[in-house]
Design a protein around this motif. Structure first.
Motif, short mmCIF file in Angstrom:
data_model
loop_
_atom_site.label_atom_id
_atom_site.label_comp_id
_atom_site.label_asym_id
_atom_site.label_seq_id
_atom_site.Cartn_x
_atom_site.Cartn_y
_atom_site.Cartn_z
N VAL A 1 0.86 -1.20 0.00
CA VAL A 1 0.00 0.00 0.00
C VAL A 1 0.90 1.24 0.00
O VAL A 1 1.74 1.42 0.88
N SER A 2 0.71 2.10 -1.01
CA SER A 2 1.53 3.32 -1.08
C SER A 2 0.80 4.48 -0.42
O SER A 2 -0.43 4.42 -0.21
N GLU A 3 1.55 5.54 -0.13
CA GLU A 3 0.92 6.71 0.49
C GLU A 3 -0.13 7.31 -0.45
O GLU A 3 -1.21 7.73 -0.01
N SER A 4 0.17 7.29 -1.76
CA SER A 4 -0.80 7.90 -2.68
C SER A 4 -2.09 7.07 -2.75
O SER A 4 -3.19 7.63 -2.83
N GLN A 5 -1.95 5.73 -2.69
CA GLN A 5 -3.18 4.89 -2.66
C GLN A 5 -3.98 5.17 -1.38
O GLN A 5 -5.20 5.29 -1.41
N PHE A 6 -3.25 5.23 -0.27
CA PHE A 6 -3.89 5.50 1.02
C PHE A 6 -4.66 6.83 0.94
O PHE A 6 -5.85 6.90 1.29
N ASP A 7 -3.97 7.86 0.45
CA ASP A 7 -4.60 9.19 0.39
C ASP A 7 -5.78 9.21 -0.56
O ASP A 7 -6.79 9.86 -0.30
#
Ligand SMILES: NC(=O)c1ccc[n+]([C@@H]2O[C@H](COP(=O)([O-])OP(=O)(O)OC[C@H]3O[C@@H](n4cnc5c(N)ncnc54)[C@H](OP(=O)(O)O)[C@@H]3O)[C@@H](O)[C@H]2O)c1
Length: 252
Positions: free
Chosen positions: A99-105
């Motif tokens: 899970v990447s930060e951009s997916q999370f955001d």
């Protein structure tokens, strides 16, 4: 046929799946409609199908300035809103490590932040007996190892629906949620998974489901109609599960 006659409704994520089926049903029941989406082709198809009396608007559900512009357009066109169906949502499977930060955001931004601020920014134009409906998911109570952020975003919505229903009922505004299980929608079929993995997941769901099939968008739309209409006038802060019984056998 006239359960929403004289009412105005805004459906976010109304160009595919559950939102589009709900737009068709609301229109058939007499509502004046605005729907949102992002994909240009789906927007054009929806506009063609629902006709020029329906506002079909490209609007990013997680962007505050686009929500402001959306509300300005809806106010300009309808004056006020009777039904706000917050249905736009994104899901992308990923194991914890990937899970990447951009997916999370993105997931939290569209599924949670966007819903809160759309409700906040709609308040000035909501009528005195408006109905707000939020689409959550049965993953908001189950553990979903490959959909952890998605499940968390929908769990946040479950809490939000309860708090906002208390905050807004004094103004006559009801807030409720629809909690779908596996529904055979465009979005479900577009999940970014290899075909054999997707078919295996689908077969597993069908096998475990008490009703032995996925749900249809139309089956969810009928619950949205109930919550949108005055038939549900005494239903406040509820989450209606529409899942063919699968959460009865999957929930701990
Ligand atoms: N299908 C299921 O099994 C299932 C189960 C539980 C909960 N749900 C929830 O039900 C809702 C509808 O899902 P669906 O299966 O009907 O999906 P869908 O067929 O992909 O439809 C989703 C709709 O939301 C719009 N949308 C997505 N992200 C958006 C964004 N950032 N800004 C504006 N619009 C956006 C899409 O427009 P574009 O296509 O143009 O992006 C589309 O109109 C979602 O909240 C989903 O989480 C679905």
């Amino acid at each position: 046929m006239d359960r929403l006659k004289g009412k105005t409704a805004l459906i976010t994520g109304g160009t595919s799946g559950i939102g589009l089926a709900t737009a068709r049903l609301f229109r058939a029941e007499g509502a004046r409609l605005a729907v949102t989406g992002r994909d240009a082709e789906r927007i054009a198809d929806t506009q063609k199908e629902l006709g020029s009396e329906t506002l079909v608007i490209r609007s990013e559900a997680g962007s505050l300035h686009e929500i402001d512009a959306l509300m300005a357009q809806v106010k300009n066109h309808f004056g006020q809103l009777d039904v706000l169906f917050l249905n736009a949502g994104v899901a992308a499977p990923a194991p914890v490590e990937l899970v990447s930060e951009s997916q999370f955001d993105e997931i939290m931004g569209v599924n949670f932040k966007g819903v809160f601020f759309t409700i906040q920014k709609a308040l000035p134009i909501l009528s005195g007996n408006a109905s707000i409906i939020v689409t959550t998911s049965i993953t908001n109570r189950t553990g979903s190892p490959n959909f952890s952020i998605y499940g968390a975003s929908k769990a946040a919505l479950r809490s939000l629906v309860q708090s906002l229903s208390l905050a807004l009922i004094g103004r006559g505004i009801r807030v409720n949620a629809i909690n779908p299980g596996p529904i055979d929608t465009g979005g479900f079929n577009r999940l970014p998974l290899p075909q054999e993995v997707f078919q295996a997941i689908k077969g597993d769901i069908e096998g475990r489901s008490p009703i032995k099939r996925l749900g249809t968008s139309e089956e969810v739309a009928k619950v949205a109609l109930f919550l949108a209409s005055d038939d549900s006038a005494y239903v406040v802060g509820e989450e209606i599960v529409v899942d063919g019984g699968i959460s009865l056998v999957c929930l701990p």
